[in-house]
Scaffold this active site. Structure first.
Site, PDB file in Angstrom:
ATOM      1  N   SER A 122      50.554  -7.729 -35.471  1.00 36.30           N
ATOM      2  CA  SER A 122      51.862  -7.805 -36.133  1.00 36.30           C
ATOM      3  C   SER A 122      52.615  -6.478 -36.163  1.00 36.30           C
ATOM      4  CB  SER A 122      51.697  -8.325 -37.564  1.00 36.30           C
ATOM      5  OG  SER A 122      50.976  -7.406 -38.344  1.00 36.30           O
ATOM      6  N   HIS A 165      51.992  -3.170 -42.808  1.00 35.28           N
ATOM      7  CA  HIS A 165      53.359  -3.473 -42.390  1.00 35.28           C
ATOM      8  C   HIS A 165      54.310  -2.364 -42.820  1.00 35.28           C
ATOM      9  CE1 HIS A 165      52.851  -8.106 -41.745  1.00 35.28           C
ATOM     10  NE2 HIS A 165      52.287  -7.376 -40.797  1.00 35.28           N
ATOM     11  N   ASP A 195      57.911 -10.347 -45.064  1.00 34.95           N
ATOM     12  CA  ASP A 195      56.582 -10.749 -45.560  1.00 34.95           C
ATOM     13  C   ASP A 195      56.592 -11.597 -46.821  1.00 34.95           C
ATOM     14  OD1 ASP A 195      55.430  -9.374 -43.489  1.00 34.95           O
ATOM     15  OD2 ASP A 195      54.975  -7.584 -44.665  1.00 34.95           O
TER      16      ASP A 195
END
Length: 198
Positions: A74, A114, A141
């Protein structure tokens, strides 16, 4: 003519010799009790030294997990699966847009790596909340957060990525994906420490 027991013993010795294990066990048989106890203590010292280093890193970095492995794609192309990240968590330094965070969400054990996309401050408070997104993801998210949670809080942060080493953490991924590999690797390391006198 060899009996079935002798044939089984000969077969067992054959594969053990091919793998080099037979010689290792001969080494253990030759050790006296004092040498064997010394090897076990040596193994214990290695384990406790690793734990002390980990705890020292936790104190030095301020992070509950100072080193993490990227488990998914990701964050590509910034970080790839198997990259090893080094984290710090200085609470006095405010979170900024663009920083890469490692955070835990309530109800999930595995931390997420992230990037901060947006900051949020509610009126009348000094607390800053933030929204994250994986570089390789199409959406933010919020779908990963705990039910009802739309912003992350500083208490959710495990650390901030400060440095990385590419692909070094692939062994960790293999151990998680294939538990038999983990037990085999740990068993081999334990045997190595116990059987070598140096």
């Amino acid at each position: 003519m060899a009996t079935e027991e002798e044939f089984d013993e000969e077969g067992r010795r054959g594969w053990m010799t091919k793998l080099g294990i037979d010689g290792m066990f001969d080494e253990v048989r030759r050790m006296n009790k004092r040498q064997l106890a010394f090897q076990i203590l040596n193994f214990g010292m290695i384990i406790f030294s690793a734990l002390m280093i980990w705890k020292g890193l936790m104190c030095f970095t301020g992070s509950e997990s100072p080193i993490v492995v990227v488990l998914s794609g990701s964050m590509e192309p910034a970080f790839f699966r198997g990259d090893l990240l080094f984290l710090t968590n200085d609470l006095s330094d405010p979170v900024r847009v663009g920083e890469v965070l490692v955070f835990k969400v309530k109800g999930r054990e595995i931390p997420i790596v992230h990037r901060v996309m947006k900051l949020h401050q509610e009126r009348g408070t000094a607390a800053i909340k933030f929204l994250t997104k994986g570089d390789n993801n199409q959406v933010d998210d919020r779908g990963l957060y705990a039910p009802g949670q739309i912003w992350l809080e500083p208490s959710d942060v495990v650390g901030r990525a400060r440095a990385f080493v590419p692909k070094v953490g692939i062994v960790t991924i293999l151990m998680n994906d294939y538990p038999q590999f983990k037990f085999l690797l740990l068993g081999m390391l334990g045997l190595f420490v116990l059987l070598h006198r140096e």
